[in-house]
Enzyme design. Structure first.
Site, PDB file in Angstrom:
ATOM      1  N   GLU A   1       5.662  -3.225   0.595  1.00  0.00           N
ATOM      2  CA  GLU A   1       5.572  -3.095  -0.862  1.00  0.00           C
ATOM      3  C   GLU A   1       4.849  -1.781  -1.127  1.00  0.00           C
ATOM      4  O   GLU A   1       3.620  -1.711  -1.076  1.00  0.00           O
ATOM      5  CB  GLU A   1       4.794  -4.285  -1.451  1.00  0.00           C
ATOM      6  CG  GLU A   1       5.511  -5.622  -1.301  1.00  0.00           C
ATOM      7  CD  GLU A   1       6.625  -5.808  -2.324  1.00  0.00           C
ATOM      8  OE1 GLU A   1       6.585  -5.155  -3.391  1.00  0.00           O
ATOM      9  OE2 GLU A   1       7.546  -6.601  -2.067  1.00  0.00           O
TER      10      GLU A   1
ATOM     11  N   GLY B   1       0.840  -1.199   0.000  1.00  0.00           N
ATOM     12  CA  GLY B   1       0.000   0.000   0.000  1.00  0.00           C
ATOM     13  C   GLY B   1       0.870   1.242   0.000  1.00  0.00           C
ATOM     14  O   GLY B   1       2.012   1.207  -0.473  1.00  0.00           O
TER      15      GLY B   1
ATOM     16  N   GLY C   1       2.519   2.492   5.496  1.00  0.00           N
ATOM     17  CA  GLY C   1       3.727   1.673   5.685  1.00  0.00           C
ATOM     18  C   GLY C   1       4.465   2.062   6.957  1.00  0.00           C
ATOM     19  O   GLY C   1       4.956   1.209   7.701  1.00  0.00           O
TER      20      GLY C   1
ATOM     21  N   CYS D   1       0.876   0.049  -9.110  1.00  0.00           N
ATOM     22  CA  CYS D   1       2.041   0.589  -8.390  1.00  0.00           C
ATOM     23  C   CYS D   1       3.248   0.748  -9.299  1.00  0.00           C
ATOM     24  O   CYS D   1       4.053   1.653  -9.098  1.00  0.00           O
ATOM     25  CB  CYS D   1       2.388  -0.298  -7.210  1.00  0.00           C
ATOM     26  SG  CYS D   1       2.689  -2.002  -7.681  1.00  0.00           S
TER      27      CYS D   1
HETATM   28  P1  NAD Z   1      -5.394   0.838   0.600  1.00  0.00           P
HETATM   29  O1  NAD Z   1      -6.062   2.134   0.909  1.00  0.00           O
HETATM   30  O2  NAD Z   1      -6.203  -0.327   0.204  1.00  0.00           O
HETATM   31  O3  NAD Z   1      -4.492   0.502   1.863  1.00  0.00           O
HETATM   32  C1  NAD Z   1      -3.710  -0.657   1.917  1.00  0.00           C
HETATM   33  C2  NAD Z   1      -4.059  -1.434   3.159  1.00  0.00           C
HETATM   34  O4  NAD Z   1      -3.732  -0.663   4.310  1.00  0.00           O
HETATM   35  C3  NAD Z   1      -5.537  -1.773   3.268  1.00  0.00           C
HETATM   36  O5  NAD Z   1      -5.680  -3.131   3.640  1.00  0.00           O
HETATM   37  C4  NAD Z   1      -6.037  -0.843   4.339  1.00  0.00           C
HETATM   38  O6  NAD Z   1      -7.118  -1.372   5.082  1.00  0.00           O
HETATM   39  C5  NAD Z   1      -4.820  -0.662   5.210  1.00  0.00           C
HETATM   40  N1  NAD Z   1      -4.833   0.611   5.919  1.00  0.00           N
HETATM   41  C6  NAD Z   1      -5.234   1.821   5.425  1.00  0.00           C
HETATM   42  N2  NAD Z   1      -5.088   2.791   6.363  1.00  0.00           N
HETATM   43  C7  NAD Z   1      -4.585   2.166   7.461  1.00  0.00           C
HETATM   44  C8  NAD Z   1      -4.203   2.629   8.774  1.00  0.00           C
HETATM   45  N3  NAD Z   1      -4.315   3.910   9.131  1.00  0.00           N
HETATM   46  N4  NAD Z   1      -3.704   1.715   9.643  1.00  0.00           N
HETATM   47  C9  NAD Z   1      -3.589   0.437   9.286  1.00  0.00           C
HETATM   48  N5  NAD Z   1      -3.940  -0.061   8.075  1.00  0.00           N
HETATM   49  C10 NAD Z   1      -4.429   0.792   7.180  1.00  0.00           C
HETATM   50  O7  NAD Z   1      -4.344   1.022  -0.559  1.00  0.00           O
HETATM   51  P2  NAD Z   1      -3.452   2.276  -0.887  1.00  0.00           P
HETATM   52  O8  NAD Z   1      -2.432   2.501   0.165  1.00  0.00           O
HETATM   53  O9  NAD Z   1      -4.274   3.414  -1.362  1.00  0.00           O
HETATM   54  O10 NAD Z   1      -2.714   1.649  -2.170  1.00  0.00           O
HETATM   55  C11 NAD Z   1      -2.129   2.443  -3.099  1.00  0.00           C
HETATM   56  C12 NAD Z   1      -0.646   2.569  -2.824  1.00  0.00           C
HETATM   57  O11 NAD Z   1      -0.089   1.277  -2.740  1.00  0.00           O
HETATM   58  C13 NAD Z   1       0.085   3.258  -3.930  1.00  0.00           C
HETATM   59  O12 NAD Z   1       1.084   4.077  -3.364  1.00  0.00           O
HETATM   60  C14 NAD Z   1       0.712   2.119  -4.698  1.00  0.00           C
HETATM   61  O13 NAD Z   1       1.845   2.472  -5.433  1.00  0.00           O
HETATM   62  C15 NAD Z   1       1.014   1.163  -3.605  1.00  0.00           C
HETATM   63  N6  NAD Z   1       1.067  -0.187  -4.128  1.00  0.00           N
HETATM   64  C16 NAD Z   1       2.238  -0.849  -4.089  1.00  0.00           C
HETATM   65  C17 NAD Z   1       2.307  -2.124  -4.619  1.00  0.00           C
HETATM   66  C18 NAD Z   1       3.570  -2.905  -4.617  1.00  0.00           C
HETATM   67  O14 NAD Z   1       3.492  -4.085  -4.908  1.00  0.00           O
HETATM   68  N7  NAD Z   1       4.698  -2.319  -4.307  1.00  0.00           N
HETATM   69  C19 NAD Z   1       1.169  -2.710  -5.160  1.00  0.00           C
HETATM   70  C20 NAD Z   1      -0.011  -2.002  -5.149  1.00  0.00           C
HETATM   71  C21 NAD Z   1      -0.066  -0.738  -4.621  1.00  0.00           C
END
Ligand code: NAD
Length: 448
Positions: A224, A202, A207, A258
């Site tokens: 990731e 995410g 992270g 991503c």
């Molecule tokens: P998202 O909003 O679905 O969040 C990811 C996860 O984090 C979810 O399961 C969510 O419930 C959890 N989460 C959200 N807020 C939280 C908090 N405050 N505390 C704990 N957990 C929490 O997804 P996103 O972050 O919007 O995804 C997009 C980002 O992810 C982009 O930056 C993208 O580049 C990155 N990404 C990376 C990869 C990779 O493989 N490197 C793949 C896909 C997406």
């Protein structure tokens, strides 16, 4: 008989995180997940889950993201199946202990080597953009390595989350694998527990939350993450082929990938040629009105739609620019003559907008890349060996791809992960075994 009352927040019958972790830890300590046979069986069942429910998965992905069937098949069904097949073909060999030479230290009778021990009970937190693939592939790795696993799908892809929550217990060993659905409160509660590894995909802000929670227990993490993945287009590149491949990758999943090409760096003359080639490539792929195209997806929600709509004025529009909030549609958009400090260049775009930023030459392009966060991926379109060498040696990124963006993650022998702001650790194939295991040192010095 005493019963444990359910807490106020949870309906009766929902297992509390502490109880869930304790149950999975007990299952791990029973040894049931360690034999190769158990791991192979779970991987075969996971494969069957995906293969037998392709239509349901595609329907859920369409509901969540308007994901075209071909994209769902390629990225969320076929890719995890290929990953599992590759693992099944090599797992026994990957797990075999590796001897190292010890004779010089302890004499000819001594032996030494390493073996992979499963870590224990691990947590996988998945995002919404490839909500099946990015949950199933880490899960396959965690099972192959012999762990018990909790997976937490993204609440922003609710149909896929609900489907996986129904299917996973129906196919996999319920003593060893559990799904917890939910958003921030549920994930926060999970993160308070002690895990043996946390695998998070995410954004970097969350992270950091994950890593802070993990630090409490000295739990290792894989992060990731994302960021802006640049593309360098050299003046010698075949511009039509480059435009074709940029359009095919940038606008897949409506740009919500991503490792999508985030922006293009090229010299002004090449930029002019690329602009017209990109406009044609977009039209060939999605027709004159991409909103009508069954091959084009939608933005996940209104918050992301509004964020992206505000970026559409960041340069001269070459193609696209149209949008429709009711459908969460944003046209595949190419922007030219984009200033390095314009809004679209200040954050990861994560949508169907491709800015072209002009640089004088390769030196300036490399400087531009190195002035910013280390990207998850860097792409080069060039036939020039010096340019290729310089991009390889003078930049740092999770992956470097020449000629075809986003393709490196389809090679299971390649580690998939970021560096610096784009992530920590890697997985896929044998790299998933390393991620979800401890490589234990073994030494045997006989007494006699
Ligand atoms: P998202 O909003 O679905 O969040 C990811 C996860 O984090 C979810 O399961 C969510 O419930 C959890 N989460 C959200 N807020 C939280 C908090 N405050 N505390 C704990 N957990 C929490 O997804 P996103 O972050 O919007 O995804 C997009 C980002 O992810 C982009 O930056 C993208 O580049 C990155 N990404 C990376 C990869 C990779 O493989 N490197 C793949 C896909 C997406």
């Amino acid at each position: 008989m005493s019963t444990t009352p359910a807490t106020v927040d949870q309906p009766v019958g929902v297992e509390q995180p502490a109880d869930l972790v304790a149950r999975l830890r007990t299952a791990f300590r029973s040894g049931r997940t360690k034999p190769l046979a158990w791991r192979v069986e779970q991987l075969n069942r996971l494969r069957a889950l995906i293969a037998e429910n392709g239509d349901a998965l595609a329907a859920a992905l369409h509901q969540d993201l308007g994901k075209p069937r071909a994209e769902a098949s390629a990225a969320e069904i076929d890719l995890p199946i290929r990953e599992i097949d590759h693992t099944l073909a090599h797992l026994e060999q990957w797990l075999s202990p590796e001897p190292v030479d010890v004779t010089a230290v302890f004499g000819p009778a001594a032996t030494a080597g390493t073996r992979f021990d499963p870590l224990g009970t691990v947590l996988v937190i998945a995002p919404w953009n490839y909500p099946a693939q990015l949950l199933l592939v880490p899960l396959a790795g965690a099972l192959a390595a012999g762990n018990t696993v909790v997976v937490k799908p993204s609440e922003l892809a609710p149909a896929t989350s609900a489907l996986l929550a129904r299917l996973i217990p129906a196919y996999l060993d319920r003593e060893a694998v559990a799904v917890v659905e939910g958003g921030v409160p549920e994930t926060t509660a999970l993160l308070a527990e002690r895990w043996d590894h946390i695998f998070y995909t995410g954004n970097g802000a969350v992270g950091r939350i994950v890593m802070r929670a993990a630090a409490e227990h000295l739990t290792p993490v894989t992060l990731e993450l994302g960021g802006k993945s640049p593309v360098f287009v050299d003046r010698d590149a075949d511009i039509d082929a480059t435009a074709e491949r940029l359009a095919a990758t940038k606008f897949a999943n409506a740009g919500q990938t991503c490792v999508a090409p985030d922006y293009v760096l090229t010299d002004p003359a090449t930029a002019r040629r690329l602009e017209s080639a990109l406009a044609l490539a977009v039209e060939r792929r999605f027709g004159a009105d991409p909103q009508q195209s069954p091959a084009y997806g939608r933005i996940v929600n209104e918050r992301h739609f509004d964020r992206l709509a505000a970026l559409l004025e960041s340069g001269r529009t070459v193609t696209g620019g149209g949008h429709d909030r009711a459908e969460r549609y944003i046209a595949p958009t190419v922007l030219a003559e984009v200033a390095p400090d314009s809004p679209v260049m200040r954050e990861e775009i994560f949508g169907p907008v491709l800015p072209i930023v002009e640089v004088a030459d390769l030196d300036e392009a490399i400087g531009f890349i190195n002035d910013r966060d280390k990207p998850l991926a860097l792409y080069g379109f060039t036939g020039n060996e010096t340019t290729r060498r310089r991009l390889r040696e003078e930049t740092s990124s999770g992956g470097l791809g020449f000629g075809l963006p986003m393709a490196h993650l389809r090679v299971p022998e390649l580690p998939f992960g970021g560096v610096g702001e784009s992530g920590l650790g890697a997985y896929h194939g044998r790299h998933s075994i390393a991620t979800f295991s401890h490589r234990k040192a073994l030494l045997d010095v006989p007494l006699g």
